[in-house]
Design an enzyme around this catalytic site. Structure first.
Site, PDB file in Angstrom:
ATOM      1  N   ASP A  97     -20.377  -1.400   1.265  1.00 46.38           N
ATOM      2  CA  ASP A  97     -19.527  -0.580   2.124  1.00 46.38           C
ATOM      3  C   ASP A  97     -19.751   0.868   1.705  1.00 46.38           C
ATOM      4  O   ASP A  97     -19.631   1.187   0.521  1.00 46.38           O
ATOM      5  CB  ASP A  97     -18.063  -0.973   1.903  1.00 46.38           C
ATOM      6  N   ASP A 197     -18.119   3.152   6.701  1.00 49.16           N
ATOM      7  CA  ASP A 197     -16.695   3.248   6.980  1.00 49.16           C
ATOM      8  C   ASP A 197     -16.373   4.464   7.866  1.00 49.16           C
ATOM      9  O   ASP A 197     -16.880   5.567   7.612  1.00 49.16           O
ATOM     10  CB  ASP A 197     -15.976   3.398   5.626  1.00 49.16           C
ATOM     11  N   GLU A 251     -18.748   1.492  11.353  1.00 48.08           N
ATOM     12  CA  GLU A 251     -17.397   1.220  11.855  1.00 48.08           C
ATOM     13  C   GLU A 251     -17.050   2.404  12.754  1.00 48.08           C
ATOM     14  O   GLU A 251     -16.865   3.516  12.274  1.00 48.08           O
ATOM     15  CB  GLU A 251     -16.397   1.112  10.702  1.00 48.08           C
ATOM     16  N   HIS A 319     -10.967  -7.196   7.250  1.00 43.51           N
ATOM     17  CA  HIS A 319      -9.869  -6.945   6.304  1.00 43.51           C
ATOM     18  C   HIS A 319      -8.781  -6.042   6.881  1.00 43.51           C
ATOM     19  O   HIS A 319      -7.775  -5.799   6.219  1.00 43.51           O
ATOM     20  CB  HIS A 319     -10.440  -6.316   5.036  1.00 43.51           C
ATOM     21  N   ASP A 320      -8.999  -5.503   8.092  1.00 40.39           N
ATOM     22  CA  ASP A 320      -7.994  -4.631   8.709  1.00 40.39           C
ATOM     23  C   ASP A 320      -7.254  -5.304   9.860  1.00 40.39           C
ATOM     24  O   ASP A 320      -6.361  -4.708  10.455  1.00 40.39           O
ATOM     25  CB  ASP A 320      -8.661  -3.368   9.279  1.00 40.39           C
TER      26      ASP A 320
HETATM   27  C1  GLC Z   1     -11.677   1.763   7.430  1.00 36.04           C
HETATM   28  C2  GLC Z   1     -11.456   0.586   6.512  1.00 36.04           C
HETATM   29  C3  GLC Z   1     -10.008   0.522   6.130  1.00 36.04           C
HETATM   30  C4  GLC Z   1      -9.635   1.801   5.437  1.00 36.04           C
HETATM   31  C5  GLC Z   1     -10.010   3.035   6.264  1.00 36.04           C
HETATM   32  C6  GLC Z   1     -10.005   4.273   5.438  1.00 36.04           C
HETATM   33  O1  GLC Z   1     -11.022   1.608   8.636  1.00 36.04           O
HETATM   34  O2  GLC Z   1     -11.909  -0.584   7.119  1.00 36.04           O
HETATM   35  O3  GLC Z   1      -9.702  -0.578   5.347  1.00 36.04           O
HETATM   36  O4  GLC Z   1      -8.277   1.826   5.156  1.00 36.04           O
HETATM   37  O5  GLC Z   1     -11.305   2.936   6.790  1.00 36.04           O
HETATM   38  O6  GLC Z   1     -11.078   4.256   4.539  1.00 36.04           O
END
Ligand code: GLC
Length: 541
Positions: A97, A197, A251, A319-320
């Site tokens: 990540d 991310d 993402e 995980h979100d």
């Molecule tokens: C992304 C991650 C999440 C995190 C956010 C800030 O959305 O998947 O878990 O809290 O970024 O880094």
């Protein structure tokens, strides 16, 4: 390997909750190594590791304090090297990540900055407040102001997530160079690629006020999908990535197919995660409000992406997100059927399937989790904001947050067997509570049960691994509704029809095509009448 990400199924591991090898209550790298054979049997070809770098863990590792070291909670560099080696022995690739929109306030760079070192101050956004208020009206993604005041100073720093996650300043050439060094370091260690991310937030074009929405001013028009982001990602490609056999998956919240196409065509990213389909059961404007799940909405969003981009990373969980059977299936009456339907959907869409740990055994959300037990920083911040805004009782606010956005639901320890703590460890208290249903929902049980969700995933993944139509076929839309949905996958002269009944009803199905059933989740003698939650892959003859 260059196109390995198009050939293989990805499995996301949330290290804190996968397997605890030393019984300290938290998962670790040795624990992951001990489960590589399980993943191999599942048919996984790539592991995406959520962050394992040094971090104070305010946002569970998405707040990195040292990009070059392993978080002691998970082990050390030796364990990491072993993981790469052991994975390689099993022909599994490791993806890291890459969290480069922000660093932790505990990072050396930020500590230098806060101590007044001008070089490092330029790594971030430090701005003077306006009349004792934040420099602009942006809210953080987790609610509350996106600015935090520096103690004993009139300056604030930008933090678009929690206030210990500080946004990096990509107008600064030195920041770009630092990130390139990080990417190179991990690629040299043998990492195959990166999940980037919140990557389409990295470039802030301006720090102007957002006046679009009074309730919630995110300011995204000034930092999402900006021209500068394209330029920076192209730099990474030319300066570093092109010298390796690697790939990036981004993402990318709030993108359109047009932007996604540009990202792919200009080789900024190789694939990306979209966020449209996750609103099939909640409000887009105020995601804390749940809506009755609408399969047509889910499939319509997916179809739109399938039709309009050349390639994509598909997911139903991570995980979100809350667990998919709890959201889109029927955990009560059609638990197995709907769990398998979702598996079949995920594995048959065009693009790379990304399975989140526990999804393959049909993990469900918590029935209940109290405020005291809650660990998710975003949920905690939302609790406070919603309470202030809506003047509801604590109980009501908790219910709202837990049912829609509390990410702890996805982060409970993995359920390996029916022993204490679900075999996650040997009984020592876990960092986040184990879900009560571990006695029934666990890997060991499901391995034994031929008809389990796990065995269905194994069957599907292996089928996809060897199937050109699913891996390479074009997508063609079929039919959309709140119960019956179908689509086609076409490769050379072969056509598959994927059929999904998202309802508790038996529904009529007669399409004037000669079909051969290849694989389905339930036995269905008369294929003109599809059983509740039927899902199948047919070949058009
Ligand atoms: C992304 C991650 C999440 C995190 C956010 C800030 O959305 O998947 O878990 O809290 O970024 O880094």
């Amino acid at each position: 390997m260059a196109q390995a990400f198009k050939e293989r199924v990805i499995y996301q591991i949330y290290p804190s909750s996968f397997k605890d090898s030393n019984n300290d209550g938290r998962g670790d790298l040795k624990g992951i190594i001990s489960k590589l054979d399980y993943l191999k049997k599942l048919g996984i070809g790539i592991i995406w590791l959520s962050p394992i770098y040094e971090s104070p863990m305010d946002d569970m590792g998405y707040d990195i304090s040292d990009y070059y070291n392993i978080n002691k909670l998970f082990g050390d560099m030796n364990d990491f090297d072993n993981l790469i080696l052991e994975a390689k022995k099993r022909d599994i690739l490791i993806v890291m990540d890459l969290v480069i929109n922000h660093t932790s306030t505990k990072s050396k760079w930020f500590i230098e900055a806060i101590n007044g070192n001008e070089k490092y101050k330029r790594y971030y956004y430090f701005e003077k407040g306006k009349k004792n208020k934040a420099p602009n009206n942006w809210d953080s993604a987790f609610t509350g102001s996106a600015w935090k005041k520096v103690p004993n100073s009139d300056e604030y720093y930008l933090c678009l997530f929690c206030d210990t996650q500080v946004d990096l300043n990509y107008h600064n050439e030195e920041v770009i160079k630092e990130v390139e060094k990080i990417i190179k370091y991990w690629l040299d260690k043998g990492v195959y690629g990166f999940r980037c991310d919140v990557i389409n937030n990295i470039y802030k074009t301006s720090l102007r006020n957002d006046n679009f929405l009074k309730l919630y001013n995110k300011g995204t028009k000034y930092y999402q999908n900006q021209e500068g982001m394209f330029t920076i990602l192209k730099r990474f490609r030319n300066d570093v990535l092109d010298h390796y056999d690697t790939f990036l998956v981004g993402e990318t919240g709030a993108i359109t197919p047009k932007i996604a196409n540009r990202l792919i065509n200009e080789r900024c990213l190789d694939m990306f995660f979209e966020f449209d389909h996750i609103f099939a059961d909640k409000s887009k404007l105020l995601p804390i409000f749940k809506r009755k799940f609408n399969a047509k909405k889910l499939m319509k969003a997916l179809f739109n992406w399938q039709e309009n981009v050349p390639y994509i990373a598909n997911y139903l969980e991570n995980h979100d997100q809350l667990r998919s059977i709890s959201r889109y299936g029927d955990a009560k009456d059609y638990y197995k059927e709907s769990g398998k339907l979702l598996a079949l959907l995920l594995l048959t869409l065009k693009g790379t399937p990304v399975i989140y740990q526990g999804e393959e055994i049909g993990t469900l959300d918590y029935k209940e989790i109290s405020y005291e037990e809650c660990k998710d920083v975003a949920a905690k911040m939302a609790f406070k904001t919603v309470k202030k805004l809506l003047h509801l009782s604590d109980k009501k606010v908790r219910k709202l947050v837990n049912e829609t956005i509390n990410r702890d639901n996805a982060r409970a320890p993995m359920q390996w067997d029916d022993s204490i703590n679900g075999g996650f460890n040997e009984g020592k208290e876990t960092w986040l509570k184990v879900n009560d249903d571990y006695k029934t929902i666990n890997v060991k049980n499901e391995e034994k049960d031929e008809d389990s969700i796990l065995n269905f995933y194994i069957k599907l993944i292996h089928f996809r691994n060897d199937d050109e139509v699913l891996k390479k076929g074009e997508f063609k839309r079929g039919y959309l509704s709140n119960n019956l949905n179908y689509f086609y996958r076409i490769y050379e002269n072969r056509i598959y029809l994927i059929v999904l009944n998202f309802s508790k009803k038996t529904i009529k199905f007669n399409i004037p095509l000669k079909l051969r059933l290849i694989l389905s989740n339930v036995e269905n003698k008369d294929l003109n009448k599809l059983n509740p939650y039927f899902a199948g892959i047919f070949e058009v003859m």
